[in-house]
Motif scaffolding. Structure first.
Motif, PDB file in Angstrom:
ATOM      1  N   ASP A 165       0.852  -1.175   0.000  1.00  0.00           N
ATOM      2  CA  ASP A 165       0.000   0.000   0.000  1.00  0.00           C
ATOM      3  C   ASP A 165       0.892   1.230   0.000  1.00  0.00           C
ATOM      4  O   ASP A 165       2.031   1.178   0.434  1.00  0.00           O
ATOM      5  N   ASP A 166       0.341   2.344  -0.458  1.00  0.00           N
ATOM      6  CA  ASP A 166       1.101   3.587  -0.410  1.00  0.00           C
ATOM      7  C   ASP A 166       1.374   3.943   1.039  1.00  0.00           C
ATOM      8  O   ASP A 166       0.522   3.790   1.904  1.00  0.00           O
ATOM      9  N   ALA A 167       2.580   4.431   1.309  1.00  0.00           N
ATOM     10  CA  ALA A 167       2.945   4.830   2.670  1.00  0.00           C
ATOM     11  C   ALA A 167       2.146   6.060   3.068  1.00  0.00           C
ATOM     12  O   ALA A 167       2.095   7.037   2.330  1.00  0.00           O
ATOM     13  N   PRO A 168       1.485   6.024   4.232  1.00  0.00           N
ATOM     14  CA  PRO A 168       0.711   7.179   4.667  1.00  0.00           C
ATOM     15  C   PRO A 168       1.623   8.360   4.950  1.00  0.00           C
ATOM     16  O   PRO A 168       2.726   8.196   5.450  1.00  0.00           O
ATOM     17  N   ILE A 207      -6.768  10.468  10.519  1.00  0.00           N
ATOM     18  CA  ILE A 207      -7.733   9.371  10.550  1.00  0.00           C
ATOM     19  C   ILE A 207      -7.475   8.399   9.403  1.00  0.00           C
ATOM     20  O   ILE A 207      -7.544   7.188   9.568  1.00  0.00           O
ATOM     21  N   VAL A 208      -7.179   8.938   8.228  1.00  0.00           N
ATOM     22  CA  VAL A 208      -7.069   8.094   7.043  1.00  0.00           C
ATOM     23  C   VAL A 208      -6.011   6.998   7.170  1.00  0.00           C
ATOM     24  O   VAL A 208      -6.340   5.843   7.021  1.00  0.00           O
ATOM     25  N   PRO A 250      -6.474   2.657   6.421  1.00  0.00           N
ATOM     26  CA  PRO A 250      -6.614   1.211   6.399  1.00  0.00           C
ATOM     27  C   PRO A 250      -5.818   0.464   7.480  1.00  0.00           C
ATOM     28  O   PRO A 250      -5.851  -0.748   7.511  1.00  0.00           O
ATOM     29  N   LEU A 251      -5.076   1.174   8.345  1.00  0.00           N
ATOM     30  CA  LEU A 251      -4.217   0.465   9.291  1.00  0.00           C
ATOM     31  C   LEU A 251      -5.004  -0.384  10.290  1.00  0.00           C
ATOM     32  O   LEU A 251      -4.694  -1.550  10.491  1.00  0.00           O
ATOM     33  N   ILE A 252      -6.043   0.181  10.902  1.00  0.00           N
ATOM     34  CA  ILE A 252      -6.818  -0.560  11.910  1.00  0.00           C
ATOM     35  C   ILE A 252      -7.993  -1.288  11.252  1.00  0.00           C
ATOM     36  O   ILE A 252      -8.136  -2.497  11.374  1.00  0.00           O
ATOM     37  N   ALA A 253      -8.848  -0.546  10.571  1.00  0.00           N
ATOM     38  CA  ALA A 253     -10.028  -1.138   9.923  1.00  0.00           C
ATOM     39  C   ALA A 253      -9.776  -1.232   8.423  1.00  0.00           C
ATOM     40  O   ALA A 253     -10.451  -0.591   7.632  1.00  0.00           O
ATOM     41  N   GLY A 254      -8.822  -2.036   8.055  1.00  0.00           N
ATOM     42  CA  GLY A 254      -8.474  -2.197   6.646  1.00  0.00           C
ATOM     43  C   GLY A 254      -9.274  -3.294   5.969  1.00  0.00           C
ATOM     44  O   GLY A 254     -10.206  -3.858   6.550  1.00  0.00           O
ATOM     45  N   ALA A 255      -8.865  -3.608   4.766  1.00  0.00           N
ATOM     46  CA  ALA A 255      -9.570  -4.612   3.968  1.00  0.00           C
ATOM     47  C   ALA A 255      -9.591  -5.971   4.667  1.00  0.00           C
ATOM     48  O   ALA A 255     -10.614  -6.663   4.677  1.00  0.00           O
ATOM     49  N   GLY A 256      -8.481  -6.352   5.273  1.00  0.00           N
ATOM     50  CA  GLY A 256      -8.416  -7.634   5.976  1.00  0.00           C
ATOM     51  C   GLY A 256      -9.386  -7.695   7.143  1.00  0.00           C
ATOM     52  O   GLY A 256     -10.077  -8.696   7.354  1.00  0.00           O
ATOM     53  N   THR A 257      -9.454  -6.591   7.901  1.00  0.00           N
ATOM     54  CA  THR A 257     -10.363  -6.534   9.052  1.00  0.00           C
ATOM     55  C   THR A 257     -11.820  -6.596   8.603  1.00  0.00           C
ATOM     56  O   THR A 257     -12.618  -7.343   9.179  1.00  0.00           O
ATOM     57  N   LEU A 258     -12.164  -5.839   7.576  1.00  0.00           N
ATOM     58  CA  LEU A 258     -13.554  -5.815   7.111  1.00  0.00           C
ATOM     59  C   LEU A 258     -13.958  -7.160   6.514  1.00  0.00           C
ATOM     60  O   LEU A 258     -15.066  -7.650   6.751  1.00  0.00           O
TER      61      LEU A 258
END
Length: 190
Positions: free
Chosen positions: A96-99, A104-105, A110-118
């Motif tokens: 992923d692109d480095a924040p 919040i973003v 995606p760090l906490i509630a990212g694609a894997g979590t969802l």
């Protein structure tokens, strides 16, 4: 209410492994260095809202596009499998692109509630009662908040090798969870 301590513990451990906030401490520290401040409270609350909302409307979105929960759970098991491989072997399959800022973003999503979590939330919804998953989300968000607040101290105490060991242990747990999710939901497809 279908409160079940076993389901709560199970869902909490699954989410803990997927969120991998301990393994993300180096990223959090880097964000802190770049931005100077991390909004721990805001990031935690927004991540919790995203996860709970997706838990409820995620299935409706799937129904809208004609996908059943079992199919999504099997697909989710593949995502978890690859996340576990990344954690265990230390390879990067998804880049992923480095924040750039500690807002919040990059933290809440995606760090906490990212694609894997969802993906995981919908996958475990096929197996566990919603109330137990919500409790697991809350427990994880409390832990995430505490880690975000004390990330510098944790990194100093554990060191790079300690963080690496924890990441690998939870990678193996996540791999086992992926296999179980696949085995449980594959029968529902046939």
């Amino acid at each position: 209410m279908n409160l079940d301590l076993r389901e709560i513990i199970s869902a909490t451990m699954i989410l803990f492994a997927v969120i991998d906030i301990v393994g993300s401490i180096p990223i959090v520290i880097d964000l802190r260095k770049k931005a100077g401040h991390i909004q721990s409270e805001k990031a935690s609350v927004v991540a919790a809202i995203i996860m709970v909302a997706f838990l409820f409307i995620g299935e409706e979105i799937l129904n809208l596009i004609g996908i059943d929960v079992n199919s999504f759970a099997v697909a989710g098991s593949f995502v978890l499998f690859f996340l576990a491989i990344e954690m265990i072997l230390g390879v990067t399959l998804y880049k992923d692109d480095a924040p750039q800022t500690a807002s919040i973003v990059p933290l809440a999503f995606p760090l906490i509630a990212g694609a894997g979590t969802l993906t995981t939330l919908l996958s475990i919804r096929a197996e566990y009662h919603v109330v137990n998953i919500i409790i697991a989300i809350i427990l994880n968000i409390i832990f995430v908040y505490l880690v975000l607040k004390s990330s510098s101290r944790i990194a100093r105490v554990m060191g790079q090798s300690g963080l690496s060991v924890i990441r690998k242990v939870f990678g193996v747990i996540l791999l086992a969870i992926a296999v179980k999710l696949f085995a449980t939901n594959i029968n529902g497809l046939f």
